[in-house]
Write a protein that holds these residues in place. Sequence first.
Motif, PDB file in Angstrom:
ATOM      1  N   VAL A 216       0.846  -1.200   0.000  1.00  0.00           N
ATOM      2  CA  VAL A 216       0.000   0.000   0.000  1.00  0.00           C
ATOM      3  C   VAL A 216       0.878   1.246   0.000  1.00  0.00           C
TER       4      VAL A 216
ATOM      5  N   VAL B 286       0.456   5.428   0.334  1.00  0.00           N
ATOM      6  CA  VAL B 286      -0.472   6.482   0.735  1.00  0.00           C
ATOM      7  C   VAL B 286       0.091   7.807   0.252  1.00  0.00           C
TER       8      VAL B 286
ATOM      9  N   VAL C 244      -3.512   4.800  -1.970  1.00  0.00           N
ATOM     10  CA  VAL C 244      -4.549   5.573  -1.293  1.00  0.00           C
ATOM     11  C   VAL C 244      -4.190   7.049  -1.373  1.00  0.00           C
TER      12      VAL C 244
ATOM     13  N   ILE D 275      -5.212  10.732   0.272  1.00  0.00           N
ATOM     14  CA  ILE D 275      -5.907  11.276   1.434  1.00  0.00           C
ATOM     15  C   ILE D 275      -5.330  12.651   1.740  1.00  0.00           C
TER      16      ILE D 275
ATOM     17  N   PRO E 124      -8.080   8.341   8.667  1.00  0.00           N
ATOM     18  CA  PRO E 124      -7.164   7.314   8.157  1.00  0.00           C
ATOM     19  C   PRO E 124      -7.579   5.897   8.535  1.00  0.00           C
TER      20      PRO E 124
ATOM     21  N   ILE F 109      -8.838   3.333   5.924  1.00  0.00           N
ATOM     22  CA  ILE F 109      -7.970   2.708   4.931  1.00  0.00           C
ATOM     23  C   ILE F 109      -8.000   1.187   5.065  1.00  0.00           C
TER      24      ILE F 109
ATOM     25  N   MET G 235      -9.062   4.566  -2.709  1.00  0.00           N
ATOM     26  CA  MET G 235      -8.017   3.570  -2.908  1.00  0.00           C
ATOM     27  C   MET G 235      -8.075   3.096  -4.350  1.00  0.00           C
TER      28      MET G 235
END
Length: 313
Positions: A5, A7, A91, A93, A101, A104, A161
């Motif tokens: 992942v 972010v 992701v 944000i 958060p 997520i 996402m």
Amino acid sequence: MSIKVSVVVPVFNEEDVLPLFEDRLRPVLDALGIPYEVLAVDDGSRDATPAVLEGMRFRWPELRVVRLRRNSGHQNALTAGLHRARGEYVVSIDVDLQDPPEVIAEMLRLAEAEGLDVVHGVRADRSSDTPFKRWTAGAYYRLVRRVVGANVPADAGDFRMLSRRAVDALIGLPEHGPVYRLLVPWLGLPSGEVTYARQPRAAGRSKYPLAKMMRLALDSITGFSAAPLRLATWLGCAGIALCVLLGLGVLAAYWWGDVVPGWSSMLVVLVFLGALQLLCLGLLGEYVARIFTTLQGRPAYVVAFDSEMLATR
């Protein structure tokens, strides 16, 4: 080890909220038990944001800082992050913590369980926003859904996402000045939604005042629809029809001999037609400006610093 992942966090003059953001985001990502990275894209901040990010980077190994040479705008900073993200899922944000958060983890579970390429974060509760903010946001989504299409999720901003396939598809588009909340649904990839309550801003001031919101609305419409050009055509037709009716009225008054000096009515007609022409020219100018900017071929952003490049030297 491959990154699961990424972010992406656009940042602009957020020295006050960054420590709070770290305290909220890091435990969430650490609890996932997977390899991850956080890309903080500093969009030309002029306060102590760069220094705060440097301090965070030394105590948070997964944090990667990308600094732009100048303020390029929220969407372009997001583009810079998407182009550099390496995760299987990415992701996006905002740093103000209005989008929690903690969601997520739920997004990741939904994406993996149902094989989704896009998971939108949808604001089911906006009671923390001011009445004016709620009204303008509602008007924006009603407008874009009517003009662009109903596939745009209502109350879904830039908290989402994306799978690697979705990110690669976005990167491959020759889009100048993207509006991702409209561009992502346009891809037509399998998508889902996770709802949450929008929270008050943790610290600092909003970086999206009314002028920027109006600019976003204009970019959304002119970038995804030719409806304003058709509106100009219909306004022109309506103006012609009105002039014909006024002409018939003048002829009838002349025929019946009821003719009086009408400078006021003539002034109203001239002002109306002048305003109509200026409106149509303004709408055309917006599209010409987009064409001009695209033909210039200048990059939407210029990277001044990438901590990942330093780490690999």
